[in-house]
Design a protein around this motif. Structure first.
Motif, mmCIF file in Angstrom:
data_model
loop_
_atom_site.group_PDB
_atom_site.id
_atom_site.type_symbol
_atom_site.label_atom_id
_atom_site.label_comp_id
_atom_site.label_asym_id
_atom_site.label_seq_id
_atom_site.Cartn_x
_atom_site.Cartn_y
_atom_site.Cartn_z
ATOM 1 N N ALA A 126 -12.189 72.128 -42.349
ATOM 2 C CA ALA A 126 -11.658 72.681 -41.102
ATOM 3 C C ALA A 126 -12.696 72.757 -39.993
ATOM 4 O O ALA A 126 -12.340 72.967 -38.824
ATOM 5 C CB ALA A 126 -11.095 74.080 -41.358
ATOM 6 N N THR A 127 -13.960 72.564 -40.328
ATOM 7 C CA THR A 127 -15.049 72.762 -39.370
ATOM 8 C C THR A 127 -14.888 71.897 -38.125
ATOM 9 O O THR A 127 -14.715 70.680 -38.209
ATOM 10 C CB THR A 127 -16.407 72.441 -40.032
ATOM 11 N N GLY A 128 -14.928 72.552 -36.973
ATOM 12 C CA GLY A 128 -14.941 71.845 -35.698
ATOM 13 C C GLY A 128 -13.655 71.143 -35.323
ATOM 14 O O GLY A 128 -13.641 70.357 -34.373
ATOM 15 N N ALA A 233 -18.389 77.394 -37.101
ATOM 16 C CA ALA A 233 -17.824 76.264 -36.350
ATOM 17 C C ALA A 233 -16.306 76.201 -36.404
ATOM 18 O O ALA A 233 -15.710 75.276 -35.845
ATOM 19 C CB ALA A 233 -18.413 74.956 -36.870
ATOM 20 N N LEU A 234 -15.662 77.170 -37.043
ATOM 21 C CA LEU A 234 -14.200 77.168 -37.097
ATOM 22 C C LEU A 234 -13.614 77.312 -35.699
ATOM 23 O O LEU A 234 -14.169 77.999 -34.837
ATOM 24 C CB LEU A 234 -13.695 78.312 -37.978
ATOM 25 N N ARG A 235 -12.469 76.661 -35.505
ATOM 26 C CA ARG A 235 -11.724 76.789 -34.256
ATOM 27 C C ARG A 235 -10.317 77.297 -34.519
ATOM 28 O O ARG A 235 -9.382 76.997 -33.774
ATOM 29 C CB ARG A 235 -11.681 75.434 -33.544
ATOM 30 N N CYS A 236 -10.166 78.036 -35.600
ATOM 31 C CA CYS A 236 -8.851 78.527 -36.002
ATOM 32 C C CYS A 236 -9.011 79.891 -36.661
ATOM 33 O O CYS A 236 -10.103 80.267 -37.095
ATOM 34 C CB CYS A 236 -8.185 77.552 -36.976
ATOM 35 N N PRO A 237 -7.926 80.657 -36.780
ATOM 36 C CA PRO A 237 -7.980 81.921 -37.505
ATOM 37 C C PRO A 237 -8.359 81.709 -38.976
ATOM 38 O O PRO A 237 -7.986 80.701 -39.584
ATOM 39 C CB PRO A 237 -6.553 82.463 -37.376
ATOM 40 N N TYR A 238 -9.074 82.657 -39.523
ATOM 41 C CA TYR A 238 -9.578 82.571 -40.895
ATOM 42 C C TYR A 238 -9.222 83.855 -41.636
ATOM 43 O O TYR A 238 -9.519 84.954 -41.174
ATOM 44 C CB TYR A 238 -11.086 82.352 -40.871
ATOM 45 N N LEU A 239 -8.570 83.697 -42.790
ATOM 46 C CA LEU A 239 -8.265 84.811 -43.693
ATOM 47 C C LEU A 239 -9.108 84.658 -44.948
ATOM 48 O O LEU A 239 -9.009 83.647 -45.647
ATOM 49 C CB LEU A 239 -6.777 84.831 -44.059
ATOM 50 N N ALA A 240 -9.938 85.661 -45.240
ATOM 51 C CA ALA A 240 -10.760 85.671 -46.449
ATOM 52 C C ALA A 240 -10.234 86.758 -47.379
ATOM 53 O O ALA A 240 -10.227 87.943 -47.024
ATOM 54 C CB ALA A 240 -12.224 85.930 -46.110
ATOM 55 N N ARG A 306 2.628 83.564 -42.063
ATOM 56 C CA ARG A 306 3.846 83.510 -41.253
ATOM 57 C C ARG A 306 3.560 83.850 -39.794
ATOM 58 O O ARG A 306 4.127 83.243 -38.881
ATOM 59 C CB ARG A 306 4.888 84.481 -41.822
ATOM 60 N N GLU A 307 2.672 84.816 -39.566
ATOM 61 C CA GLU A 307 2.324 85.172 -38.193
ATOM 62 C C GLU A 307 1.662 84.000 -37.491
ATOM 63 O O GLU A 307 1.952 83.711 -36.327
ATOM 64 C CB GLU A 307 1.405 86.385 -38.199
ATOM 65 N N ARG A 308 0.768 83.295 -38.193
ATOM 66 C CA ARG A 308 0.091 82.147 -37.581
ATOM 67 C C ARG A 308 1.028 80.949 -37.465
ATOM 68 O O ARG A 308 0.970 80.193 -36.492
ATOM 69 C CB ARG A 308 -1.143 81.752 -38.372
ATOM 70 N N ALA A 309 1.895 80.757 -38.444
ATOM 71 C CA ALA A 309 2.826 79.621 -38.411
ATOM 72 C C ALA A 309 3.820 79.754 -37.278
ATOM 73 O O ALA A 309 4.387 78.762 -36.809
ATOM 74 C CB ALA A 309 3.559 79.490 -39.742
ATOM 75 N N GLY A 310 4.026 80.979 -36.797
ATOM 76 C CA GLY A 310 4.927 81.173 -35.682
ATOM 77 C C GLY A 310 4.327 80.779 -34.351
ATOM 78 O O GLY A 310 5.030 80.683 -33.342
ATOM 79 N N GLU A 311 2.992 80.531 -34.370
ATOM 80 C CA GLU A 311 2.303 80.125 -33.147
ATOM 81 C C GLU A 311 2.034 78.630 -33.237
ATOM 82 O O GLU A 311 1.153 78.191 -33.964
ATOM 83 C CB GLU A 311 0.981 80.870 -33.007
ATOM 84 N N ARG A 312 2.797 77.818 -32.534
ATOM 85 C CA ARG A 312 2.594 76.357 -32.584
ATOM 86 C C ARG A 312 1.258 76.010 -31.962
ATOM 87 O O ARG A 312 0.888 76.518 -30.906
ATOM 88 C CB ARG A 312 3.726 75.629 -31.869
ATOM 89 N N ARG A 313 0.546 75.133 -32.659
ATOM 90 C CA ARG A 313 -0.839 74.833 -32.306
ATOM 91 C C ARG A 313 -0.920 73.866 -31.137
ATOM 92 O O ARG A 313 -0.253 72.831 -31.124
ATOM 93 C CB ARG A 313 -1.533 74.213 -33.526
ATOM 94 N N GLY A 314 -1.767 74.195 -30.176
ATOM 95 C CA GLY A 314 -2.043 73.285 -29.072
ATOM 96 C C GLY A 314 -3.452 72.741 -29.186
ATOM 97 O O GLY A 314 -4.267 73.246 -29.927
ATOM 98 N N GLY A 315 -3.748 71.703 -28.467
ATOM 99 C CA GLY A 315 -5.096 71.150 -28.516
ATOM 100 C C GLY A 315 -6.036 71.921 -27.626
ATOM 101 O O GLY A 315 -5.682 72.868 -26.942
ATOM 102 N N GLY A 316 -7.339 71.500 -27.634
ATOM 103 C CA GLY A 316 -8.334 72.110 -26.762
ATOM 104 C C GLY A 316 -8.999 73.292 -27.358
ATOM 105 O O GLY A 316 -8.694 73.767 -28.410
#
Length: 316
Positions: A126-128, A233-240, A306-316
């Motif tokens: 997922a990095t970058g 370097a992640l550009r997305c939400p992370y659940l640990a 489910r909370e994240r899947a409800g947010e459609r991903r955009g670029g940038g």
């Protein structure tokens, strides 16, 4: 929600990878997806008994789920021992591409879920990247494999009831010698000599499996992998996700390191951190000897996804 399971096959870095695809029955629209990445050793698509239950729970929640045999395991070709963590991350990316191309799956909402060593692979994959909408890990240390292994061995030594002070423990002295041997590129002949001189203690196989030249080379290659640059370097939400009673992973130290990494300036604002810690949970976030999930898990992971899947991903 009802779902169906089927065989899956796709190209990986070492040839053909095979796995199991679970698809929910859609009422309308494309569904989000999750790629499950197994842990260390010869993990298959089920990762022991862990993934079937998790796969079913995610599919019931409306996610397409793909898990696969590690290269050289089950129906997958290649040899994981001949590769690196980066190679395993490349296989995870290939699995994601396959899931993204599956009819009925929304390619903009397909993320990674890696367990243990598979978490390191997930973070690397997922990095970058802007096209990965989330990353989840369970039982994944934020320390190096060498540090994680020493922690695990320390617990084994302590629990044996025969431990001396750590500084004089023969097991930990041998472990440190083996790590140092890996860092200077020692061959497997030297490793066998070190183990034999220490009386061939059974913990060596218990910690790493029956070592041979191929396994030794893989362990030496990965032992100093630092997962924190990938986290930064992640550009997305992370659940640990962690089990608080995990005897293999330094959980408190891992949470501290993750929080520190996510608090650094200049990180992508999309890269939020959520930590879920389950009391009494083991390495697989299970309780009662691994017979059931810790209370609240995997419901918490499904809710977060489910909370994240409800947010459609955009670029940038």
């Amino acid at each position: 929600m009802s779902w169906t399971g089927s065989e899956a096959a796709f190209a990986g870095g070492a040839g053909r990878l095979a796995g199991t695809l679970a698809l929910p029955r859609r009422e309308s629209g494309d569904v989000p997806g999750v790629v499950l990445i197994g842990g260390s050793g010869d993990s298959d698509r089920d990762n022991g008994t862990y993934f079937p239950l998790l796969r079913a729970r995610l599919a019931e929640a409306g996610f397409a789920v793909l898990s696969y045999d590690k290269r050289g395991v089950g129906a997958s070709s290649g040899d994981w021992r001949a590769g690196t963590l980066e190679d395993l991350a490349a296989d995870a990316s290939a699995a994601r591409e396959h899931l993204c191309s599956t009819p009925g799956v929304d390619a903009a909402r397909v993320g990674f879920f890696g367990h243990s060593e598979g978490g390191w692979a997930a973070l690397l994959a997922a990095t970058g990247r802007d096209d990965v909408p989330w990353t989840v890990t369970s039982g994944c240390p934020a320390v190096t494999p060498a540090e994680q292994g020493r922690y695990e061995l320390s617990n084994l030594v302590r629990d044996s009831g025969t431990a001396r002070a750590e500084s004089s423990s023969p097991a930990l002295r041998l472990y440190d010698s083996l790590i140092e041997a890996g860092r200077r590129g020692a061959d497997f002949g030297e490793v066998r000599r070190l183990v034999a001189e220490a009386g061939s203690p059974p913990w060596v196989a218990g910690l790493w499996g029956e070592p041979d030249a191929g396994l030794w080379a893989f362990l030496a290659r990965k032992q100093d992998h630092d997962p924190l640059p990938g986290v930064r370097a992640l550009r997305c939400p992370y659940l640990a996700v962690f089990g608080a009673a995990d005897p293999l992973v330094p959980v408190a130290e891992s949470v501290r390191l993750l929080a520190a990494a996510h608090g650094e300036a200049g990180r992508d604002p999309r890269a939020t951190l959520t930590v879920e810690l389950f009391p009494d949970g083991d390495h697989r976030v299970q309780v009662d000897g691994g017979t059931r999930f810790a209370p609240g898990y995997p419901d918490a992971a499904v809710r977060w996804l489910r909370e994240r899947a409800g947010e459609r991903r955009g670029g940038g």
